[in-house]
Design a protein around this motif. Structure first.
Motif, PDB file in Angstrom:
ATOM      1  N   GLN A 192     -39.888   5.874 -88.856  1.00 56.25           N
ATOM      2  CA  GLN A 192     -39.996   7.002 -89.781  1.00 56.25           C
ATOM      3  C   GLN A 192     -41.331   7.722 -89.624  1.00 56.25           C
ATOM      4  OE1 GLN A 192     -37.776   8.471 -92.325  1.00 56.25           O
ATOM      5  NE2 GLN A 192     -36.530   7.544 -90.711  1.00 56.25           N
ATOM      6  N   GLU A 237     -35.767   2.953 -96.304  1.00 57.76           N
ATOM      7  CA  GLU A 237     -34.508   2.735 -95.593  1.00 57.76           C
ATOM      8  C   GLU A 237     -33.513   3.862 -95.846  1.00 57.76           C
ATOM      9  OE1 GLU A 237     -31.861  -0.070 -98.552  1.00 57.76           O
ATOM     10  OE2 GLU A 237     -33.473  -1.054 -97.406  1.00 57.76           O
ATOM     11  N   ASN A 238     -33.762   4.665 -96.876  1.00 59.59           N
ATOM     12  CA  ASN A 238     -32.875   5.785 -97.198  1.00 59.59           C
ATOM     13  C   ASN A 238     -33.394   7.123 -96.683  1.00 59.59           C
ATOM     14  OD1 ASN A 238     -30.917   4.339 -98.978  1.00 59.59           O
ATOM     15  ND2 ASN A 238     -32.754   3.969-100.202  1.00 59.59           N
ATOM     16  N   THR A 239     -34.602   7.160 -96.133  1.00 54.47           N
ATOM     17  CA  THR A 239     -35.206   8.426 -95.746  1.00 54.47           C
ATOM     18  C   THR A 239     -34.897   8.777 -94.300  1.00 54.47           C
ATOM     19  OG1 THR A 239     -37.306   7.364 -95.123  1.00 54.47           O
ATOM     20  CG2 THR A 239     -37.099   8.177 -97.389  1.00 54.47           C
ATOM     21  N   ASN A 240     -34.847  10.075 -94.060  1.00 60.88           N
ATOM     22  CA  ASN A 240     -34.697  10.597 -92.714  1.00 60.88           C
ATOM     23  C   ASN A 240     -35.352  11.973 -92.692  1.00 60.88           C
ATOM     24  OD1 ASN A 240     -33.966  11.600 -90.216  1.00 60.88           O
ATOM     25  ND2 ASN A 240     -31.881  10.805 -90.312  1.00 60.88           N
ATOM     26  N   GLU A 244     -43.805   1.188 -90.763  1.00 64.09           N
ATOM     27  CA  GLU A 244     -42.504   1.827 -90.558  1.00 64.09           C
ATOM     28  C   GLU A 244     -42.664   2.861 -89.447  1.00 64.09           C
ATOM     29  OE1 GLU A 244     -39.633   1.185 -91.793  1.00 64.09           O
ATOM     30  OE2 GLU A 244     -40.082  -0.174 -93.472  1.00 64.09           O
ATOM     31  N   SER A 266     -41.905   1.347 -99.787  1.00 62.82           N
ATOM     32  CA  SER A 266     -41.417   0.232 -98.981  1.00 62.82           C
ATOM     33  C   SER A 266     -39.960  -0.080 -99.273  1.00 62.82           C
ATOM     34  CB  SER A 266     -42.289  -1.011 -99.225  1.00 62.82           C
ATOM     35  OG  SER A 266     -42.093  -1.532-100.530  1.00 62.82           O
ATOM     36  N   GLU A 267     -39.506   0.211-100.493  1.00 65.88           N
ATOM     37  CA  GLU A 267     -38.105   0.008-100.853  1.00 65.88           C
ATOM     38  C   GLU A 267     -37.262   1.247-100.577  1.00 65.88           C
ATOM     39  OE1 GLU A 267     -37.487  -2.618-104.521  1.00 65.88           O
ATOM     40  OE2 GLU A 267     -39.350  -1.563-104.986  1.00 65.88           O
TER      41      GLU A 267
END
Length: 278
Positions: A230, A193-196, A227, A189-190
């Protein structure tokens, strides 16, 4: 230029160690001593090292590899693995990366701080024991690609750690090592926001894990963390990578329990996931 080896002709091992610390090399191997002191008797070297360990001047973190205790860690002798891991893995001769909760912290997911430092490397298994160094948690992959790794400066050089996508995959695949899927979901969950996950199917990322792991990851992103963006990317990549993926259990330790199923991810929901509030 004067080297450690030439200086050692006029030094004791204790003085040689102090010189390494002064010059920013707070680590050494038994072989380093043999090179620096070519005439030393093996029993003498072993006795001197034992005395240095007993005096808490150095600690052994792996068989044949020592770390010189810096002043800031002299009280409790808890030297963080960041301080020596790159040099240790060079000594062992294996690729590595910091992974799981340790990588999560490096990505800013500090809510779940690990008690041990997770290090992923290639087989065979490390020849050390928890008695020698209880700070390291070892996991293994058949292959490690620098393409999915990041580097970060440390006190003694640099360290390698998994990128956000590989960290997410590892958290799900090795959830049994970090306290379960609920804890994995909390870190995700933290981290998300950095994953793609664009191009995960063709980049080789998915080949590092199993199809059931990808299904569980997608399910957690979709149904637990909401999410959807993603999750949709992961689902599209999953269809490309393994179009005929089959039903899998969400929890691998409760295979005799089957509650209901998720058709999109082909997951038997046989365990409850409840991430912590952040």
């Amino acid at each position: 230029m004067t080297t450690f080896a030439t200086k050692s002709k006029e030094m004791t091992i204790r003085e040689w160690i102090n010189d390494r610390l002064i010059h920013g090399k707070p680590y050494f191997s038994v072989e380093d001593i043999r090179v620096a002191f070519p005439d030393i008797v093996e029993n003498t070297m072993r006795r001197d090292l034992s005395r240095l360990v007993a005096s808490k001047i150095v600690i052994t973190v792996y068989r044949g590899f020592y770390v010189i205790v810096p002043p800031q860690y002299a009280v409790d002798l808890k030297i963080p693995a960041y301080f020596y891991i790159d040099q240790l893995m060079s000594y062992i001769g294996k690729p590595y990366y910091l992974s799981l909760l340790t990588a999560g912290v490096l990505w800013g997911a500090a809510h779940q701080r690990p008690q041990r430092t997770s290090v992923t490397t290639i087989p065979p298994r490390a020849r050390t024991s928890i008695i020698r160094n209880d700070d390291l948690l070892w996991t293994y992959r058949s292959h490690i690609s620098d393409e999915f790794l990041k580097t970060k400066n440390s006190e003694t050089g640099t360290i390698k750690y998994s990128n956000a996508e590989l960290t997410a995959i590892d958290l799900i695949q090795y959830e049994h090592l970090i306290g379960g899927l609920s804890r994995a979901a909390t870190v995700l969950s933290e981290l998300v926001e950095n994953t793609n996950f664009h191009n995960a199917a063709i980049s080789g990322l998915f080949s590092l894990t199993t199809v059931p792991t990808i299904q569980r990851l997608g399910f957690v992103l979709d149904e637990i963390l909401d999410e959807s963006e993603q999750a949709n990317i992961v689902h599209n990549q999953l269809i490309q990578y393994a179009p005929n993926y089959t039903y899998q259990f969400l929890g691998r330790r409760s295979l005799h329990i089957k509650y209901n199923c998720n058709k999109r991810w082909k997951i038997y929901i046989n365990t409850h996931i409840e991430p912590d509030d952040i």
